[in-house]
Design an enzyme around this catalytic site. Structure first.
Site, PDB file in Angstrom:
ATOM      1  N   HIS A 104      30.192 -18.789 -12.963  1.00 49.83           N
ATOM      2  CA  HIS A 104      30.634 -20.025 -13.623  1.00 49.83           C
ATOM      3  C   HIS A 104      32.158 -20.147 -13.653  1.00 49.83           C
ATOM      4  O   HIS A 104      32.674 -21.190 -14.039  1.00 49.83           O
ATOM      5  CB  HIS A 104      30.096 -20.098 -15.053  1.00 49.83           C
ATOM      6  CG  HIS A 104      28.608 -20.131 -15.137  1.00 49.83           C
ATOM      7  ND1 HIS A 104      27.843 -21.056 -14.450  1.00 49.83           N
ATOM      8  CD2 HIS A 104      27.731 -19.350 -15.816  1.00 49.83           C
ATOM      9  CE1 HIS A 104      26.562 -20.839 -14.701  1.00 49.83           C
ATOM     10  NE2 HIS A 104      26.468 -19.810 -15.519  1.00 49.83           N
ATOM     11  N   HIS A 143      20.996 -20.083 -13.380  1.00 51.75           N
ATOM     12  CA  HIS A 143      21.983 -21.134 -13.608  1.00 51.75           C
ATOM     13  C   HIS A 143      22.735 -21.479 -12.322  1.00 51.75           C
ATOM     14  O   HIS A 143      22.959 -20.615 -11.476  1.00 51.75           O
ATOM     15  CB  HIS A 143      22.994 -20.687 -14.667  1.00 51.75           C
ATOM     16  CG  HIS A 143      22.384 -20.367 -15.989  1.00 51.75           C
ATOM     17  ND1 HIS A 143      21.812 -19.137 -16.260  1.00 51.75           N
ATOM     18  CD2 HIS A 143      22.241 -21.111 -17.112  1.00 51.75           C
ATOM     19  CE1 HIS A 143      21.345 -19.146 -17.509  1.00 51.75           C
ATOM     20  NE2 HIS A 143      21.586 -20.331 -18.033  1.00 51.75           N
TER      21      HIS A 143
END
Length: 291
Positions: A104, A143
């Protein structure tokens, strides 16, 4: 790991030579500015900023010198492990960092527990130091890997296969535009459906891109019961998933770096260990060869 062997619940043991388990201590002091902007690195000198990135609000209250030592230094060691894994993979065909996979974080922004962009740093290192010109990222964490997607948005040397749950964090629609091969698996997806989609995705990826290095983000947050991933993949499904990706790289003679990434259940560590045992049994990794 502190011991020289790993034993699965069924009693099977894999003996590890000590020289097969390496510390990243010689590699963690990597020039982070090779990828990260000076403004982003400066922002980490603020404890409230670090608290937002790692999503632990009390960290905002601690002096930054303590945050650097107890929070960011361990992150940097994991970054070093990812870079060391790339070097070792190029030398011996594979390497596993029991950590890392901070997908991320981009050059300009952290988030989602990710303070440094170890995947981007690893790939930069591979381009500059390892004579690699084509890298495939296979991101199978639950994710979306929005950090590396932003960093390589206009780089044809990097092919991104991202298989993720679109109904959970980070909802980064801009970054999704830069995924070369997007495979969405909705909440509740079960093992058989997941593995079927993975087989199809790997076949297509192999047709579209010929990697000289594979960076495999192998999050276990796809496990059934993981509170963040919201998928329903069994432990055996994780083992099968990892085997498929290692076989994909083996068939293309591409070195593979595996990062363990996200996983938020008490069983994740055991599942990872069992999968590694299986990889050894299937001769996809070799614990016994001397370096």
């Amino acid at each position: 790991m502190s011991s020289s062997s790993s034993t699965s619940p069924t009693g099977d043991a894999v003996t590890l030579r000590r020289n097969r388990i390496l510390s990243s201590k010689l590699y963690f002091d990597v020039p982070l500015s090779k990828v990260h902007s000076e403004s982003y690195l400066s922002s980490l000198k603020s404890s409230p900023n670090v608290a937002m990135i790692i999503e632990v609000p009390p960290v905002a209250l601690f002096p930054n010198c303590l945050v650097q030592q107890k929070v960011l230094f361990p992150f940097r060691k994991q970054v070093g492990g990812t870079i060391l894994a790339a070097k070792l993979a190029k030398e011996q065909g594979w390497a596993i960092n029991v950590g890392g996979g901070f997908h991320h974080c981009s050059s300009e922004k952290g988030g989602g527990f990710c303070a440094y962009a170890d995947i981007s740093l690893c790939i930069h290192y591979a381009f500059v130091r390892l004579n690699v010109s084509r890298v495939m990222i296979i991101d199978l964490d639950a994710h979306q890997g929005n950090g590396h997607e932003m960093d390589f948005s206009n780089d044809s040397r990097v092919y991104i296969l991202d298989m993720y749950n679109p109904g959970i964090y980070p909802f980064d629609y801009e970054a999704r535009r830069y995924i070369d091969q997007k495979v969405e698996v909705v909440s509740g997806t079960t093992t058989n459906e997941y593995l079927r989609k993975l087989d199809e995705a790997l076949e297509l990826a192999g047709q579209k891109f010929d990697p000289e290095l594979v960076v495999y983000n192998a999050g276990t947050d796809i496990l059934d019961g993981d509170p963040l991933g919201r998928l329903k993949i069994s432990p055996d499904g994780i083992t099968a998933r990892d085997e498929k990706v290692f076989m994909f790289a083996r068939e293309r003679n591409a070195p593979l770096v595996m990062l363990t990434s996200g996983g938020y259940t008490k069983t994740s560590a055991r599942v990872i260990a069992d999968s590694i045992v299986n990889l050894s049994k299937k001769c996809l990794i070799d614990f016994h060869r001397s370096r």
